[in-house]
Design a protein around this motif. Structure first.
Motif, PDB file in Angstrom:
ATOM      1  N   VAL A  18      19.139  40.596  26.067  1.00  0.00           N
ATOM      2  CA  VAL A  18      18.791  41.367  24.874  1.00  0.00           C
ATOM      3  C   VAL A  18      17.416  42.004  25.054  1.00  0.00           C
ATOM      4  O   VAL A  18      16.470  41.343  25.512  1.00  0.00           O
ATOM      5  N   TYR A  19      17.294  43.277  24.697  1.00  0.00           N
ATOM      6  CA  TYR A  19      15.986  43.926  24.641  1.00  0.00           C
ATOM      7  C   TYR A  19      15.366  43.565  23.299  1.00  0.00           C
ATOM      8  O   TYR A  19      15.753  44.092  22.261  1.00  0.00           O
ATOM      9  N   ALA A  20      14.388  42.668  23.329  1.00  0.00           N
ATOM     10  CA  ALA A  20      13.893  42.082  22.084  1.00  0.00           C
ATOM     11  C   ALA A  20      12.379  42.124  22.029  1.00  0.00           C
ATOM     12  O   ALA A  20      11.699  41.199  22.479  1.00  0.00           O
TER      13      ALA A  20
ATOM     14  N   PRO B  95      20.029  49.467  22.659  1.00  0.00           N
ATOM     15  CA  PRO B  95      19.250  48.770  21.623  1.00  0.00           C
ATOM     16  C   PRO B  95      18.978  49.612  20.384  1.00  0.00           C
ATOM     17  O   PRO B  95      18.615  49.058  19.341  1.00  0.00           O
ATOM     18  N   ASP B  96      19.158  50.934  20.477  1.00  0.00           N
ATOM     19  CA  ASP B  96      18.891  51.795  19.325  1.00  0.00           C
ATOM     20  C   ASP B  96      20.075  51.900  18.375  1.00  0.00           C
ATOM     21  O   ASP B  96      19.915  52.377  17.253  1.00  0.00           O
ATOM     22  N   ARG B  97      21.277  51.464  18.826  1.00  0.00           N
ATOM     23  CA  ARG B  97      22.465  51.588  17.977  1.00  0.00           C
ATOM     24  C   ARG B  97      23.076  50.238  17.631  1.00  0.00           C
ATOM     25  O   ARG B  97      24.061  50.182  16.895  1.00  0.00           O
ATOM     26  N   VAL B  98      22.519  49.140  18.171  1.00  0.00           N
ATOM     27  CA  VAL B  98      23.103  47.812  17.958  1.00  0.00           C
ATOM     28  C   VAL B  98      22.097  46.911  17.253  1.00  0.00           C
ATOM     29  O   VAL B  98      20.938  46.801  17.679  1.00  0.00           O
ATOM     30  N   VAL B  99      22.537  46.277  16.169  1.00  0.00           N
ATOM     31  CA  VAL B  99      21.767  45.211  15.526  1.00  0.00           C
ATOM     32  C   VAL B  99      22.300  43.894  16.085  1.00  0.00           C
ATOM     33  O   VAL B  99      23.471  43.546  15.875  1.00  0.00           O
ATOM     34  N   TYR B 100      21.458  43.183  16.810  1.00  0.00           N
ATOM     35  CA  TYR B 100      21.865  41.912  17.414  1.00  0.00           C
ATOM     36  C   TYR B 100      21.572  40.782  16.432  1.00  0.00           C
ATOM     37  O   TYR B 100      20.460  40.678  15.899  1.00  0.00           O
TER      38      TYR B 100
ATOM     39  N   VAL C 163      17.728  41.245  15.835  1.00  0.00           N
ATOM     40  CA  VAL C 163      16.934  42.180  16.629  1.00  0.00           C
ATOM     41  C   VAL C 163      17.347  43.559  16.142  1.00  0.00           C
ATOM     42  O   VAL C 163      18.476  43.996  16.352  1.00  0.00           O
ATOM     43  N   VAL C 164      16.427  44.235  15.468  1.00  0.00           N
ATOM     44  CA  VAL C 164      16.753  45.431  14.694  1.00  0.00           C
ATOM     45  C   VAL C 164      16.307  46.685  15.444  1.00  0.00           C
ATOM     46  O   VAL C 164      15.184  46.726  15.975  1.00  0.00           O
ATOM     47  N   PRO C 165      17.150  47.729  15.500  1.00  0.00           N
ATOM     48  CA  PRO C 165      16.725  48.996  16.111  1.00  0.00           C
ATOM     49  C   PRO C 165      15.487  49.552  15.402  1.00  0.00           C
ATOM     50  O   PRO C 165      15.317  49.354  14.186  1.00  0.00           O
ATOM     51  N   PRO C 166      14.632  50.269  16.138  1.00  0.00           N
ATOM     52  CA  PRO C 166      13.389  50.765  15.536  1.00  0.00           C
ATOM     53  C   PRO C 166      13.621  51.598  14.282  1.00  0.00           C
ATOM     54  O   PRO C 166      12.888  51.474  13.293  1.00  0.00           O
ATOM     55  N   GLY C 167      14.655  52.432  14.291  1.00  0.00           N
ATOM     56  CA  GLY C 167      14.894  53.304  13.148  1.00  0.00           C
ATOM     57  C   GLY C 167      15.415  52.612  11.916  1.00  0.00           C
ATOM     58  O   GLY C 167      15.536  53.237  10.852  1.00  0.00           O
TER      59      GLY C 167
END
Length: 466
Positions: free
Chosen positions: A170-172, A303-308, A326-330
């Motif tokens: 995960v990119y976290a 990572p910009d389109r997926v909420v982990y 883990v929430v996308p920046p936007g």
């Protein structure tokens, strides 16, 4: 009617108030159970090793308690027969007194193979207590306040960022992790955010938890089922639907147990990029994979389109009420606004304890140990039902799917009730609008029984299928 040992053993808690020690507390609990009839004369108790493992205490403590009660006449111990509740004379009671006495209420079936719960007796009490002591000693004074950052404690977010990157791909970024009190809490935060974004429909897997679907429905969102087959959710169906978000369990589809294939992962990500949709990834038991390499998180693809979304409910215990997103920046500011100005969700000390538990390596050690335990149980389940039913969804997780011969499901459920065994069918998880009728199958949670009840639960399952 007295309760079976399996029910009693699962509910036994040592009363340590008034300063009693572990042995004294256990002795009194067993003595009172024998005195009251909750443990009937002749009831066989588990071995000292099994009960000690189930309660998380030293084997010598159990052995000493057994010896004390044997000396007092409450228990008997014979070579080859084990330890049993002794036959004792019962005082006569008047008819009036007998009429006033009510048998203890049953707490449900004696054995349970329901899915969704880990072996609660495996909770690492000693290691958790050590981590809690260190966390409490090192906690800054402000940790005892209201929690000024709605994302949660920075210490846990930093520990999780490292662990999720290492274990789940995960990119976290710690600043993008939002702590919550479990998956349902996370979904409850996300639902109004989706509504505010003018999402009106969320695609869900055709087999999924009704509590999640109901939560979305109560938030004013429709749920549309995706077909689930041997390759996981049929994500190409997203392109022909009206969903603005999709809820998936890609690493280990719940409850069928299959992993989402690479092509269907790509289809989901491409749909999200093309339409601006969001993928909500429920990684509920990603650590427990047995027969092949780990399946990484879908979030790593975009990572910009997926909420982990992850929790400690399966790896440690649901009672901790500990989860994370883990929430996308936007999307971050909207999620934080939904959560509020303060972190009301979970105890700061529990967050600090989990952070210490991860940093010390205790979390990894615990997961490795439980992975071995669950794999042994899975293998024992497979051996026990071999030749009776087809089994699927066994590469990972804490449950398996047992496909039944056509037309036998109702008879199997009646047999389960006869053998005092709690079971659920695959149809219990089917979306009411799913286009394909559900398979006749059982969802068997082999992680659920405590150690002392596992063999008996498995035997009850075999008898049910015979």
């Amino acid at each position: 009617m007295t309760e079976s040992w399996a029910t009693f053993g699962a509910d036994l808690h040592l009363d340590l108030s008034a300063g009693r020690g572990l042995r004294a507390g256990l002795s009194e609990a067993l003595r009172e159970a024998a005195r009251s009839g909750r443990l009937a004369p002749g009831t066989r108790l588990p071995s000292s090793r099994s009960l000690a493992a189930d309660l998380g205490i030293a084997r010598n403590t159990v052995a000493e308690a057994y010896a004390e009660l044997v000396a007092e006449g409450w228990l008997t111990a014979r070579q080859g027969s084990g330890t049993r509740v002794a036959e004792r004379a019962r005082p006569r009671r008047s008819a009036t007194a007998a009429a006033r006495v009510r048998p203890p209420a049953r707490r449900g079936p004696a054995y349970s193979l329901l899915a969704g719960t880990p072996d609660l007796g495996g909770f690492p009490r000693a290691a958790w207590l050590s981590a809690a002591r260190r966390a409490l000693t090192d906690a800054p004074n402000e940790a005892f306040g209201y929690g000024l950052d709605p994302r949660g404690r920075a210490e846990l977010r930093e520990a999780l960022a490292g662990y999720l990157a290492r274990a789940r791909g995960v990119y976290a970024d710690p600043d993008r992790i939002v702590l919550c009190s479990g998956f349902v809490h996370a979904l409850a935060l996300l639902a109004p955010v989706l509504r505010a974004r003018r999402v009106r429909e969320v695609a869900v897997e055709g087999y999924s938890l009704d509590v999640h679907r109901d939560l979305l429905t109560r938030a004013g969102l429709r749920t549309a089922p995706l077909t689930v087959d041997g390759a996981g959710a049929c994500t190409p169906e997203l392109s022909s639907g009206e969903a603005g978000a999709v809820l998936l369990t890609p690493a280990h589809q719940f409850p069928t147990g299959v992993a989402l294939t690479a092509s269907r992962r790509a289809a989901a990500v491409n749909w999200a990029r093309t339409t601006g949709g969001l993928i909500l990834e429920d990684d509920y038991d990603g650590e427990f994979r047995y027969d092949r390499q780990q399946v990484g998180a879908l979030q790593g693809l975009d990572p910009d389109r997926v909420v982990y979304l992850g929790t400690a409910s399966k790896s440690l215990a649901p009672g901790l009420r500990m989860g994370w997103m883990v929430v996308p920046p936007g999307l971050l500011e909207e999620v934080l606004a939904a959560k509020g100005r303060f972190d009301w969700a979970s105890s700061a000390l529990d967050q600090l304890t989990l952070a210490e538990f991860i940093r010390s390596g205790a979390y990894d050690r615990h997961v490795r140990g439980m992975r071995l335990r669950y794999r042994r149980r899975r293998d024992e389940l497979l051996a026990a039902v071999a030749g009776r039913v087809a089994v699927s969804g066994i590469a990972a997780g804490l449950h398996a799917v047992l496909d039944l011969p056509a037309g036998t499901q109702d008879a199997v459920l009646r047999a389960a009730a006869w053998h005092d065994l709690a079971l659920e069918t695959l149809s219990r998880y089917a979306h009411p609008d799913a286009p394909v009728p559900p398979r006749e199958a059982l969802v068997v949670g082999y992680g659920t029984p405590p150690t002392s009840a596992w063999s008996a639960s498995l035997a009850a399952l075999v008898a049910t299928l015979s």
